[in-house]
Design a protein around this motif. Sequence first.
Motif, PDB file in Angstrom:
ATOM      1  N   GLN A 101      40.852  67.175  42.557  1.00 29.96           N
ATOM      2  CA  GLN A 101      39.976  66.578  42.744  1.00 29.96           C
ATOM      3  C   GLN A 101      40.175  64.822  42.838  1.00 29.96           C
ATOM      4  N   LEU A 102      40.814  64.201  41.918  1.00 29.27           N
ATOM      5  CA  LEU A 102      41.044  62.923  41.723  1.00 29.27           C
ATOM      6  C   LEU A 102      41.911  62.137  42.606  1.00 29.27           C
ATOM      7  N   ILE A 103      42.817  63.293  43.486  1.00 31.42           N
ATOM      8  CA  ILE A 103      43.663  62.448  44.741  1.00 31.42           C
ATOM      9  C   ILE A 103      42.514  63.108  45.290  1.00 31.42           C
ATOM     10  N   SER A 104      41.789  63.875  45.944  1.00 32.53           N
ATOM     11  CA  SER A 104      40.722  64.552  47.325  1.00 32.53           C
ATOM     12  C   SER A 104      39.715  63.402  46.992  1.00 32.53           C
ATOM     13  N   ALA A 105      39.117  63.007  45.953  1.00 33.21           N
ATOM     14  CA  ALA A 105      37.785  62.182  45.977  1.00 33.21           C
ATOM     15  C   ALA A 105      38.577  60.503  46.220  1.00 33.21           C
ATOM     16  N   ALA A 106      39.618  59.999  45.700  1.00 28.66           N
ATOM     17  CA  ALA A 106      39.966  59.097  45.656  1.00 28.66           C
ATOM     18  C   ALA A 106      39.607  58.634  47.238  1.00 28.66           C
ATOM     19  N   ALA A 107      40.433  59.784  48.022  1.00 32.60           N
ATOM     20  CA  ALA A 107      40.919  59.960  49.201  1.00 32.60           C
ATOM     21  C   ALA A 107      39.086  59.733  50.484  1.00 32.60           C
ATOM     22  N   ILE A 108      38.723  60.233  49.933  1.00 30.48           N
ATOM     23  CA  ILE A 108      37.436  60.756  50.700  1.00 30.48           C
ATOM     24  C   ILE A 108      36.395  59.400  50.988  1.00 30.48           C
ATOM     25  N   ASP A 109      36.937  59.108  49.457  1.00 28.39           N
ATOM     26  CA  ASP A 109      36.298  57.730  49.081  1.00 28.39           C
ATOM     27  C   ASP A 109      36.650  56.295  49.894  1.00 28.39           C
ATOM     28  N   HIS A 110      37.619  56.464  49.185  1.00 25.03           N
ATOM     29  CA  HIS A 110      38.589  54.548  50.349  1.00 25.03           C
ATOM     30  C   HIS A 110      38.535  55.222  51.481  1.00 25.03           C
ATOM     31  N   PHE A 111      38.555  56.307  51.954  1.00 19.97           N
ATOM     32  CA  PHE A 111      38.274  56.143  53.086  1.00 19.97           C
ATOM     33  C   PHE A 111      36.453  56.472  54.234  1.00 19.97           C
ATOM     34  N   GLY A 112      35.974  56.567  53.491  1.00 21.02           N
ATOM     35  CA  GLY A 112      34.145  56.756  53.643  1.00 21.02           C
ATOM     36  C   GLY A 112      34.070  58.171  54.321  1.00 21.02           C
ATOM     37  N   LEU A 113      34.700  59.563  54.224  1.00 22.04           N
ATOM     38  CA  LEU A 113      34.718  60.609  54.844  1.00 22.04           C
ATOM     39  C   LEU A 113      33.701  61.813  54.995  1.00 22.04           C
ATOM     40  N   MET A 114      33.821  61.928  56.582  1.00 18.96           N
ATOM     41  CA  MET A 114      32.843  62.855  56.018  1.00 18.96           C
ATOM     42  C   MET A 114      30.786  62.294  55.225  1.00 18.96           C
ATOM     43  N   GLY A 115      30.853  61.037  55.390  1.00 19.66           N
ATOM     44  CA  GLY A 115      29.377  60.475  55.498  1.00 19.66           C
ATOM     45  C   GLY A 115      29.558  59.734  53.579  1.00 19.66           C
ATOM     46  N   ALA A 116      30.686  60.290  52.988  1.00 20.38           N
ATOM     47  CA  ALA A 116      30.604  59.581  51.862  1.00 20.38           C
ATOM     48  C   ALA A 116      30.956  58.052  52.041  1.00 20.38           C
ATOM     49  N   LEU A 117      29.996  57.123  50.740  1.00 19.63           N
ATOM     50  CA  LEU A 117      29.892  55.347  50.313  1.00 19.63           C
ATOM     51  C   LEU A 117      31.237  55.680  50.424  1.00 19.63           C
ATOM     52  N   PRO A 118      31.616  54.846  51.753  1.00 16.91           N
ATOM     53  CA  PRO A 118      32.753  53.943  50.868  1.00 16.91           C
ATOM     54  C   PRO A 118      33.159  53.414  49.812  1.00 16.91           C
ATOM     55  N   GLN A 119      34.520  53.300  49.191  1.00 16.71           N
ATOM     56  CA  GLN A 119      34.947  52.898  47.892  1.00 16.71           C
ATOM     57  C   GLN A 119      36.026  52.874  47.755  1.00 16.71           C
ATOM     58  N   PRO A 120      36.503  51.498  48.171  1.00 18.77           N
ATOM     59  CA  PRO A 120      38.155  51.437  48.456  1.00 18.77           C
ATOM     60  C   PRO A 120      38.614  50.975  47.002  1.00 18.77           C
ATOM     61  N   ILE A 121      40.151  52.346  47.535  1.00 17.58           N
ATOM     62  CA  ILE A 121      40.657  51.766  45.693  1.00 17.58           C
ATOM     63  C   ILE A 121      41.391  50.786  46.049  1.00 17.58           C
ATOM     64  N   ASP A 122      41.215  49.579  45.559  1.00 11.13           N
ATOM     65  CA  ASP A 122      41.470  48.483  44.624  1.00 11.13           C
ATOM     66  C   ASP A 122      42.308  48.053  43.547  1.00 11.13           C
ATOM     67  N   LEU A 123      43.114  46.788  43.403  1.00  9.95           N
ATOM     68  CA  LEU A 123      43.326  47.457  41.820  1.00  9.95           C
ATOM     69  C   LEU A 123      42.968  48.917  40.982  1.00  9.95           C
ATOM     70  N   THR A 124      41.956  47.907  40.703  1.00 10.26           N
ATOM     71  CA  THR A 124      41.165  48.405  38.792  1.00 10.26           C
ATOM     72  C   THR A 124      40.733  49.825  39.246  1.00 10.26           C
ATOM     73  N   ARG A 125      40.602  50.237  40.730  1.00  8.04           N
ATOM     74  CA  ARG A 125      40.025  51.820  40.958  1.00  8.04           C
ATOM     75  C   ARG A 125      40.998  52.509  40.970  1.00  8.04           C
ATOM     76  N   GLY A 126      42.504  51.978  41.657  1.00  9.31           N
ATOM     77  CA  GLY A 126      43.611  52.965  41.441  1.00  9.31           C
ATOM     78  C   GLY A 126      43.941  53.000  39.678  1.00  9.31           C
ATOM     79  N   ALA A 127      43.978  52.169  39.009  1.00 13.18           N
ATOM     80  CA  ALA A 127      43.922  51.777  37.043  1.00 13.18           C
ATOM     81  C   ALA A 127      43.862  52.345  37.088  1.00 13.18           C
ATOM     82  N   GLY A 128      41.889  52.987  37.176  1.00 13.11           N
ATOM     83  CA  GLY A 128      40.774  54.045  36.888  1.00 13.11           C
ATOM     84  C   GLY A 128      41.489  55.192  37.005  1.00 13.11           C
ATOM     85  N   ILE A 129      41.855  54.759  38.327  1.00  9.56           N
ATOM     86  CA  ILE A 129      41.908  57.444  38.273  1.00  9.56           C
ATOM     87  C   ILE A 129      43.103  57.417  37.774  1.00  9.56           C
TER      88      ILE A 129
END
Length: 147
Positions: free
Chosen positions: A106-134
């Motif tokens: 779920q962490l991997i999939s959710a990060a990818a969906i958000d990063h690319f804004g797939l299927m209408g998701a609110l885009p949230q790019p994986i930056d260093l802070t977000r990547g570290a949090g994940i």
Amino acid sequence: MSNAPTYASIMLLAGIGVPLLAALNAALGVRLGSPVAAAVVLFCVALICTLGVLLIAGTGPLAGALQAPRHLFLAGTLVAFYVLTITWIAPKFGVGNAVFFVLLGQLISAAAIDHFGLMGALPQPIDLTRGAGIAIMALGVFVTQLA
């Protein structure tokens, strides 16, 4: 985002339900001698519950399903895959271990969906802070299984 605490609370409850669902349905599968039969029972109960909610909320939106793109129905297949696999594997692998890998996925999939804004998701790019949090979340889930 003024509803964020409410949304977070509801999703926390949903998250609490995932391992409960896994343990309950796995036990039913063992009792019935068939994980597939247990999944069928689960989906019948789920259908009755969701139909009840739909009747209370109003059936109008259901008519739009006929016009929806067919690929959106893949979600039903994914739910069936999850329920069948967790029901089959949890008694052999442990609920904690099974849910650990589900959470990691779920962490991997959710990060990818958000990063690319797939299927209408609110885009949230994986930056260093977000990547570290994940990564910290994934490590935390891993640490819970050391023992």
